[in-house]
Design an enzyme around this catalytic site. Structure first.
Site, short mmCIF file in Angstrom:
data_model
loop_
_atom_site.label_atom_id
_atom_site.label_comp_id
_atom_site.label_asym_id
_atom_site.label_seq_id
_atom_site.Cartn_x
_atom_site.Cartn_y
_atom_site.Cartn_z
N GLU A 13 80.04 29.98 105.97
CA GLU A 13 80.33 31.26 105.32
C GLU A 13 81.63 31.23 104.50
OE1 GLU A 13 77.98 34.35 108.23
OE2 GLU A 13 79.79 33.43 109.02
N GLY A 78 71.59 40.20 110.53
CA GLY A 78 70.18 40.50 110.73
C GLY A 78 69.88 41.87 110.15
N MET A 173 78.08 40.10 114.20
CA MET A 173 78.90 39.88 115.39
C MET A 173 80.40 40.03 115.15
SD MET A 173 76.63 36.76 117.07
CE MET A 173 77.46 36.78 118.63
N GLU A 174 80.80 40.50 113.97
CA GLU A 174 82.24 40.53 113.68
C GLU A 174 82.76 41.76 112.93
OE1 GLU A 174 80.38 37.83 112.47
OE2 GLU A 174 80.78 36.46 114.14
N ASP A 197 67.94 37.15 108.43
CA ASP A 197 66.82 37.27 109.38
C ASP A 197 66.64 38.75 109.64
OD1 ASP A 197 68.28 38.02 112.11
OD2 ASP A 197 69.49 36.55 111.09
N1 ADE Z 1 73.99 37.34 112.15
C1 ADE Z 1 72.90 37.00 111.45
N2 ADE Z 1 71.78 37.38 112.06
C2 ADE Z 1 72.16 37.99 113.22
C3 ADE Z 1 71.46 38.57 114.28
N3 ADE Z 1 70.13 38.62 114.30
N4 ADE Z 1 72.20 39.09 115.31
C4 ADE Z 1 73.54 39.04 115.29
N5 ADE Z 1 74.25 38.48 114.30
C5 ADE Z 1 73.57 37.96 113.27
#
Ligand code: ADE
Length: 236
Positions: A13, A78, A173-174, A197
């Site tokens: 990233e 996601g 997650m951040e 995703d």
């Molecule tokens: N970053 C990218 N895809 C994610 C997901 N499904 N859950 C948490 N962080 C992500």
């Protein structure tokens, strides 16, 4: 002096942005690799946080210590909003921590850190500039809430529950931790996430496949933002 800080969680990233910097100088601040350099004639400082909320908060503080006066977070997420697809961009209007819950005591909502707001706002001007930069690259750009937590979500029911509980478009997650730290540090912050995703059971294969694309996308959006002019010099 105004200086943009660029934050990403994983090597993929930030690696293309780092490679594009002229005169790069790297040091460790608060345990985090921080690189100063120039891109398109502007001074930049780039940090790789590592994955998760604690790392993101520390890296935001490291960028502040390195002299950043505004922070943009770029990377993957996601998609959990109805029309959010792989390859789209989500630019946060605000960010919430979906894995926080002290509501058993009453007085706070699920997601709310006691004594703090439920969600942390992105800087409006910086977020608008990021959205414009991404849409200039031809991406479909969504604006809305991003939900962060120390969990990789790979389950449709869990993704749907987070989307509906927090009215969120994307999960990662951040971002909310960076936004919480930035609020404490009085740094304007904006977050752009490329959708890798859709947080369902295919996420475990979709996410690693998208990793091959994200470095170039992050560089393109940072380059477009910087080329557009130092908007971060005017945000408060
Ligand atoms: N970053 C990218 N895809 C994610 C997901 N499904 N859950 C948490 N962080 C992500």
């Amino acid at each position: 002096m105004a200086m943009l800080g660029v934050l990403g969680a994983m090597t993929v990233e930030v690696e293309a942005v780092l490679a594009a910097l002229t005169v790069p100088r790297t040091e460790r601040l608060l345990g985090c690799p921080v690189t100063r350099g120039r891109l398109a004639g502007e001074d930049l400082v780039v940090a790789k946080s590592g994955v998760g909320k604690v790392n993101a908060a520390l890296a935001t503080a490291a960028l502040a210590r390195a002299g950043a006066t505004a922070v943009v977070f770029t990377g993957m997420a996601g998609g959990i909003g109805a029309d959010v697809h792989i390859g789209d961009a989500v630019v946060a209007t605000d960010l919430v921590q979906h894995d926080v819950d002290a509501s058993a005591f009453g007085g706070t909502l699920p997601g709310q850190v006691p004594g703090e707001p439920l969600a942390w706002d992105a800087d409006v001007a910086l977020a608008a500039a990021l959205a414009e930069a991404a849409s200039g690259l031809g991406a479909t750009v969504h604006r809305g809430r991003i939900a962060s937590g120390d969990q990789f979500i790979a389950d449709h029911a869990r993704a749907a529950a987070i989307a509906s509980a927090f009215d969120a478009l994307a999960v990662e997650m951040e971002g909310a931790a960076a936004a919480q730290a930035a609020a404490r540090l009085r740094l304007p912050v904006a977050v752009l996430r490329w959708i890798s995703d859709t947080a369902n059971d295919e996420a475990v294969t979709d996410f690693p496949a998208f990793c091959a694309r994200v470095a170039a996308l992050d560089l393109a959006v940072v380059q477009a933002l910087v080329t557009r002019g130092p908007i971060w010099a005017h945000v408060d």
